[in-house]
Design a protein around this motif. Structure first.
Motif, mmCIF file in Angstrom:
data_model
loop_
_atom_site.group_PDB
_atom_site.id
_atom_site.type_symbol
_atom_site.label_atom_id
_atom_site.label_comp_id
_atom_site.label_asym_id
_atom_site.label_seq_id
_atom_site.Cartn_x
_atom_site.Cartn_y
_atom_site.Cartn_z
ATOM 1 N N LEU A 21 0.746 -1.301 -0.028
ATOM 2 C CA LEU A 21 -0.167 -0.022 0.060
ATOM 3 C C LEU A 21 0.501 1.934 -0.264
ATOM 4 C CD1 LEU A 21 -2.837 0.828 0.398
ATOM 5 C CD2 LEU A 21 -2.956 1.171 2.700
ATOM 6 N N GLY A 22 2.152 1.539 0.468
ATOM 7 C CA GLY A 22 2.412 2.493 0.739
ATOM 8 C C GLY A 22 3.406 2.950 -0.497
ATOM 9 N N GLU A 23 4.123 1.190 -1.332
ATOM 10 C CA GLU A 23 4.242 1.237 -2.487
ATOM 11 C C GLU A 23 3.577 2.715 -3.617
ATOM 12 O OE1 GLU A 23 5.872 -2.512 -2.940
ATOM 13 O OE2 GLU A 23 7.396 -1.638 -4.430
ATOM 14 N N GLU A 24 1.982 2.014 -3.534
ATOM 15 C CA GLU A 24 0.898 2.505 -4.527
ATOM 16 C C GLU A 24 0.990 3.801 -3.842
ATOM 17 O OE1 GLU A 24 -2.381 -0.148 -3.889
ATOM 18 O OE2 GLU A 24 -1.884 -1.680 -4.210
ATOM 19 N N MET A 25 0.964 3.804 -2.535
ATOM 20 C CA MET A 25 0.629 5.111 -2.722
ATOM 21 C C MET A 25 2.009 6.356 -2.468
ATOM 22 S SD MET A 25 -2.549 5.697 -1.669
ATOM 23 C CE MET A 25 -3.353 4.159 -1.891
ATOM 24 N N GLY A 26 3.052 5.629 -2.986
ATOM 25 C CA GLY A 26 4.090 6.585 -3.413
ATOM 26 C C GLY A 26 4.699 7.268 -1.753
ATOM 27 N N ILE A 27 4.769 6.896 -0.638
ATOM 28 C CA ILE A 27 4.748 6.549 0.594
ATOM 29 C C ILE A 27 6.560 5.990 1.043
ATOM 30 C CG2 ILE A 27 4.228 7.410 3.387
ATOM 31 C CD1 ILE A 27 1.517 7.726 1.946
ATOM 32 N N PRO A 28 7.060 6.419 1.554
ATOM 33 C CA PRO A 28 8.410 5.347 1.566
ATOM 34 C C PRO A 28 8.160 4.999 2.671
ATOM 35 C CG PRO A 28 9.186 7.676 0.725
ATOM 36 C CD PRO A 28 8.036 7.847 1.047
ATOM 37 N N VAL A 29 8.871 3.571 3.146
ATOM 38 C CA VAL A 29 8.741 3.162 4.514
ATOM 39 C C VAL A 29 10.061 2.601 4.946
ATOM 40 C CG1 VAL A 29 7.575 1.096 5.754
ATOM 41 C CG2 VAL A 29 5.949 2.278 3.552
ATOM 42 N N LEU A 30 9.697 2.948 6.192
ATOM 43 C CA LEU A 30 11.110 2.826 7.190
ATOM 44 C C LEU A 30 11.136 1.707 8.485
ATOM 45 C CD1 LEU A 30 11.992 5.215 5.382
ATOM 46 C CD2 LEU A 30 13.436 5.793 7.469
ATOM 47 N N VAL A 31 12.292 0.720 9.137
ATOM 48 C CA VAL A 31 11.746 0.377 9.844
ATOM 49 C C VAL A 31 12.858 0.481 10.413
ATOM 50 C CG1 VAL A 31 11.819 -1.995 10.969
ATOM 51 C CG2 VAL A 31 10.626 -1.429 9.255
ATOM 52 N N THR A 32 13.132 1.379 11.536
ATOM 53 C CA THR A 32 14.186 1.353 13.008
ATOM 54 C C THR A 32 14.245 0.157 13.833
ATOM 55 O OG1 THR A 32 15.549 3.044 14.136
ATOM 56 C CG2 THR A 32 13.333 3.466 14.010
ATOM 57 N N ARG A 33 14.809 0.168 13.919
ATOM 58 C CA ARG A 33 15.065 -1.046 15.560
ATOM 59 C C ARG A 33 15.363 -0.308 16.369
ATOM 60 N NH1 ARG A 33 19.984 -0.547 18.215
ATOM 61 N NH2 ARG A 33 22.297 0.148 17.214
ATOM 62 N N PHE A 34 15.388 1.288 16.732
ATOM 63 C CA PHE A 34 14.795 2.051 18.211
ATOM 64 C C PHE A 34 13.728 2.048 17.917
ATOM 65 C CE2 PHE A 34 19.295 3.927 16.822
ATOM 66 C CZ PHE A 34 20.187 3.512 17.273
ATOM 67 N N SER A 35 13.552 2.230 19.828
ATOM 68 C CA SER A 35 12.243 2.819 20.602
ATOM 69 C C SER A 35 11.587 4.243 19.709
ATOM 70 C CB SER A 35 12.197 2.337 21.786
ATOM 71 O OG SER A 35 13.136 3.503 21.763
ATOM 72 N N MET A 36 10.558 4.404 19.744
ATOM 73 C CA MET A 36 9.847 5.653 20.144
ATOM 74 C C MET A 36 10.992 6.413 20.370
ATOM 75 S SD MET A 36 6.893 6.715 17.883
ATOM 76 C CE MET A 36 5.019 6.600 19.095
#
Lengths: 115, 304, 114
Positions: free
Chosen positions: A82-97
């Motif tokens: 869905l992110g790809e379709e909407m052109g919104i890059p998706v990241l994942v970080t190992r850090f807490s919020m």
């Protein structure tokens, strides 16, 4: 700040996202998507602990530039797609919020204002 | 051929400041030549202006560095090896001047001077020019695409005292995790119709919150959107359980959402207040046991 | 850092203060999802959230958190304050959004560590 630099600070993987040169000029941290929708978030990065498709939808509605999931949580394939379709890059970080907020704040990025 | 003409146009249209690199790394004339190796490597640059007391005194490039190395690479200061005659341009000059100069002189980079302050404000290399041109072409194509869809033309073309475009959406039988398709459809439509981003965002948020409410509480409903040149009117109806106290649900923080909804990031009592904030007019009617009808209007005027 | 010091440094407003001054803060925890806090927050963390519901006190008390900071000027419900006084869970309020509150706390705690 460029998305590329944010990835470096957060030691984050870009799960998908074709343009690491996007400019990000502010950050919001939230799990309540309704709350996100009450802020002026154009051009911002959204840090969140949720990993469902609502995050991408919310980002789409409120012109958020990129989304980063915290604490190493990888979203399901459908969410990434869905992110790809909407052109919104998706990241994942190992850090807490908390750590993700701290690290970006220390580099000078500020929060989003209320509408 | 079309591409070439387009680029030819752009090199006259774009200014130095549109493509220049702003965070210029500069060195002092007293720095040792040997230290350039590290600088060029880590910053991934191939040349840098030499600045003394705020003033530009020269430029030193990787060519100068190689020349110095092949000459033995003995200890010496940058001021002895740098190029002193520096070609500069003003930030408001057209790109074409830099390109012409590059071709004739073989220089690879030009410091850019702020015409107002007289100080150096950036640097332009061939790489910057190419990048700037590509970006501009991309933006132009994007704008052309949007223009193709602009329905303000439609409204202009229709001969009538009043014209309205009606879009209907069914909100039905979906899980909360799938909510957003209706709002997404509306957002794309309004964008293509060429409305201002703020109008599009506010309308999309109203639709999204309303759609989410229908899915949480009523399972199914419908949305009708009337688009006119002066306003966007949305009506969302469901046959759900209804709202006992309409005043109460407009208070921020009031919610009857079950925990599973809250854990999905909704149901914190912000939805309806947010819809109200995004709309210029809002009417909420509800009958317990019959259903709810929400009407919201976004007026297209000066942006908020 | 002691909670009292943070209250002074950041001009936080106290809504429930019993037992607040001596509490030691180890770090922050930012979340609006109760289940997430129950699963992952750790003792002596200061919980930064938007949630004002009475259940936040039970969660904070159960996890031994240093306290709760409500962001964006959110006010706790009355039941929340009453419960917090009873369970000695400090509740503070700031106008800042969660991101900036967390950022400032991170900055302050880092500076203290040196």
């Amino acid at each position: 700040m460029k998305l590329r630099e944010i990835c470096e600070i957060l030691e984050a993987d870009i799960v998908h996202g074709e343009d690491p040169d996007r400019e990000i000029d502010k950050v919001g941290a939230a799990d309540l998507m309704s709350d996100v929708l009450t802020h002026s978030t154009r051009g911002s990065l959204l840090l969140t602990g949720l990993t469902n498709s609502q995050v991408i939808r919310t980002a789409e509605m409120s012109d958020i530039e990129a989304v980063c999931f915290v604490r190493g949580k990888r979203p399901q394939a459908g969410v990434i797609k869905l992110g790809e379709e909407m052109g919104i890059p998706v990241l994942v970080t190992r850090f807490s919020m908390y750590e993700a907020c701290g690290k970006l704040y220390m580099k000078g990025l500020r929060g989003c204002e209320h509408n | 051929m079309k591409e070439v003409t387009k680029i030819q146009e752009l090199v006259y249209e774009l200014r130095m400041r549109d493509v220049m690199r702003k965070d210029v790394i500069s060195v002092s004339p007293d720095m040792q030549m040997g230290r350039l190796r590290e600088l060029f490597k880590t910053k991934r640059i191939s040349g840098t202006p030499v600045v003394d007391g705020g003033g530009l005194v020269g430029i030193v490039s990787i060519e100068d560095f190689i020349k110095w190395l092949s000459g033995g690479g003995g200890e010496c200061r940058i001021s002895e090896k740098m190029t002193r005659r520096v070609e500069t341009f003003y930030d408001d000059e057209a790109l074409v001047h830099a390109l012409t100069k590059m071709e004739r002189s073989g220089y690879g980079r030009f410091p850019i001077i702020d015409r107002q302050t007289g100080g150096m404000c950036g640097i332009v290399t061939k790489g910057n020019i190419i990048e700037g041109l590509l970006k501009k072409i991309e933006i132009d194509y994007h704008e052309e695409e949007v223009r193709k869809y602009r329905a303000s033309h439609i409204f202009e073309d229709i001969r009538a005292d009043k014209s309205t475009l009606i879009c209907q959406y069914r909100i039905a039988g979906r899980k909360l995790t799938e909510a957003g398709e209706t709002a997404s459809g509306l957002k794309t439509t309004l964008k293509r119709l060429g409305f201002h981003p703020d109008i599009v965002r506010r309308s999309a948020i109203i639709a999204y919150e309303a759609e989410t409410n229908v899915i949480i509480y009523a399972k199914e409903g419908k949305m009708i959107v009337k688009v006119e040149p002066a306003e966007i009117y949305m009506k969302v109806e469901d046959k759900g359980p209804g709202i006992p106290d309409v005043e109460k649900v407009l208070e921020p923080g009031f919610s009857t959402a079950p925990d599973w909804v809250r854990e999905l990031g909704f149901g914190a009592g912000m939805g309806l207040p947010n819809i109200k904030k995004c709309s210029d007019r809002m009417v909420l009617n509800s009958t317990v046991g019959k259903g709810t009808c929400l009407e919201a209007t976004v007026v297209i005027g000066p942006t908020r | 850092m002691k909670l009292q010091k943070l209250i002074e440094r950041m001009d936080l407003e106290v809504r429930s203060g019993r037992g607040a001054p001596d509490v030691e803060i180890r770090r922050g925890y930012v979340s609006d999802l109760l289940s997430d806090v129950i699963a992952h927050a750790q003792e002596a963390e200061l919980w930064i959230t938007l949630q004002t519901h009475v259940n936040i006190v039970a969660v904070a008390s159960m996890k031994g958190l240093a306290g709760i900071i409500l962001v964006q000027g959110r006010e706790p419900e009355r039941a929340t304050v009453e419960r917090a006084e009873k369970e000695k869970v400090p509740i503070l309020v700031t106008k800042l959004p969660a991101y900036e509150m967390a950022g400032k706390l991170y900055d302050l705690l880092n500076a203290e560590k040196g």
